[in-house]
Design a protein around this motif. Structure first.
Motif, PDB file in Angstrom:
ATOM      1  N   ARG A   1      -9.789  -0.326  -9.851  1.00  0.00           N
ATOM      2  CA  ARG A   1      -8.688  -1.262 -10.054  1.00  0.00           C
ATOM      3  C   ARG A   1      -8.266  -1.240 -11.517  1.00  0.00           C
ATOM      4  O   ARG A   1      -9.071  -0.924 -12.407  1.00  0.00           O
TER       5      ARG A   1
ATOM      6  N   ARG B   1      -9.282  -0.476   7.052  1.00  0.00           N
ATOM      7  CA  ARG B   1      -8.518   0.490   7.833  1.00  0.00           C
ATOM      8  C   ARG B   1      -8.499   0.094   9.287  1.00  0.00           C
ATOM      9  O   ARG B   1      -9.422  -0.570   9.785  1.00  0.00           O
TER      10      ARG B   1
ATOM     11  N   ILE C   1     -13.394   3.413  -4.982  1.00  0.00           N
ATOM     12  CA  ILE C   1     -12.472   2.298  -5.190  1.00  0.00           C
ATOM     13  C   ILE C   1     -12.421   1.966  -6.673  1.00  0.00           C
ATOM     14  O   ILE C   1     -13.444   2.035  -7.372  1.00  0.00           O
TER      15      ILE C   1
ATOM     16  N   LEU D   1      -7.686   3.828  -4.264  1.00  0.00           N
ATOM     17  CA  LEU D   1      -8.734   4.405  -3.425  1.00  0.00           C
ATOM     18  C   LEU D   1      -8.598   5.912  -3.485  1.00  0.00           C
ATOM     19  O   LEU D   1      -7.638   6.472  -2.947  1.00  0.00           O
TER      20      LEU D   1
ATOM     21  N   GLU E   1       0.838  -1.196   0.000  1.00  0.00           N
ATOM     22  CA  GLU E   1       0.000   0.000   0.000  1.00  0.00           C
ATOM     23  C   GLU E   1       0.876   1.249   0.000  1.00  0.00           C
ATOM     24  O   GLU E   1       1.952   1.259   0.626  1.00  0.00           O
TER      25      GLU E   1
ATOM     26  N   CYS F   1      -2.618   0.158  -4.181  1.00  0.00           N
ATOM     27  CA  CYS F   1      -2.333  -1.169  -3.644  1.00  0.00           C
ATOM     28  C   CYS F   1      -1.747  -1.991  -4.780  1.00  0.00           C
ATOM     29  O   CYS F   1      -2.468  -2.374  -5.708  1.00  0.00           O
TER      30      CYS F   1
ATOM     31  N   TYR G   1      -4.256   2.299   6.472  1.00  0.00           N
ATOM     32  CA  TYR G   1      -5.074   1.708   5.419  1.00  0.00           C
ATOM     33  C   TYR G   1      -4.355   0.519   4.796  1.00  0.00           C
ATOM     34  O   TYR G   1      -3.175   0.588   4.465  1.00  0.00           O
TER      35      TYR G   1
ATOM     36  N   SER H   1     -10.409  -5.584  -1.566  1.00  0.00           N
ATOM     37  CA  SER H   1     -11.015  -4.675  -0.599  1.00  0.00           C
ATOM     38  C   SER H   1      -9.978  -3.761   0.027  1.00  0.00           C
ATOM     39  O   SER H   1      -8.789  -4.082   0.077  1.00  0.00           O
ATOM     40  N   TRP H   2     -10.468  -2.646   0.519  1.00  0.00           N
ATOM     41  CA  TRP H   2      -9.694  -1.768   1.387  1.00  0.00           C
ATOM     42  C   TRP H   2     -10.205  -1.921   2.815  1.00  0.00           C
ATOM     43  O   TRP H   2     -11.409  -2.041   3.051  1.00  0.00           O
TER      44      TRP H   2
ATOM     45  N   CYS I   1      -4.898  -3.105   2.090  1.00  0.00           N
ATOM     46  CA  CYS I   1      -5.684  -3.765   1.057  1.00  0.00           C
ATOM     47  C   CYS I   1      -5.483  -5.271   1.193  1.00  0.00           C
ATOM     48  O   CYS I   1      -4.519  -5.738   1.798  1.00  0.00           O
TER      49      CYS I   1
END
Length: 116
Positions: free
Chosen positions: A71, A37, A69, A80, A5, A21, A93, A34-35, A95
């Motif tokens: 990709r 935190r 979000i 993100l 990240e 990520c 944060y 996914s993210w 991923c």
């Protein structure tokens, strides 16, 4: 699997950051991502999710309308975009790919600090 990240930093409330990520060691395009935190003293929380193609996304209520979000499967990278940051967004944060498992390893995360 390796997840790296980046993109965190110190910003003022209302400002924006774009996290990345970078993934390797698995077939990125085959897995939802996914993210998460993590705030000290609390559990790591999944707050955004994206399907393999990017065509389906999920956001927790506390980021809906502010975070996006995305990709790029050709680059094995997830992003993100965080807008209108609030002090309560201060966290590390992370991923990861889905589904999660208890033995899954994590990257080092990226620190986001939002000052008021």
């Amino acid at each position: 699997a390796r997840l790296v990240e980046s993109g965190g930093g110190l910003v003022q409330a209302g400002e924006s950051l774009n996290l990345s990520c970078a993934a390797s060691g698995f077939v990125f395009s085959n897995l939802d991502m996914s993210w998460f935190r993590l705030v000290p003293g609390k559990e790591r929380v999944l707050f955004a999710r994206i399907s393999t193609s990017g065509g389906s996304t999920y956001y927790a209520d506390f980021v809906t309308g502010r975070f996006t979000i995305s990709r790029d499967n050709a680059k094995n990278t997830m992003y993100l975009q965080m807008n209108s940051l609030k002090p309560e967004d201060t966290a590390v944060y992370f991923c990861n790919y889905l589904p999660m498992s208890p033995s899954r390893t994590w990257g080092q995360g990226t620190q986001v600090t939002v000052s008021s």
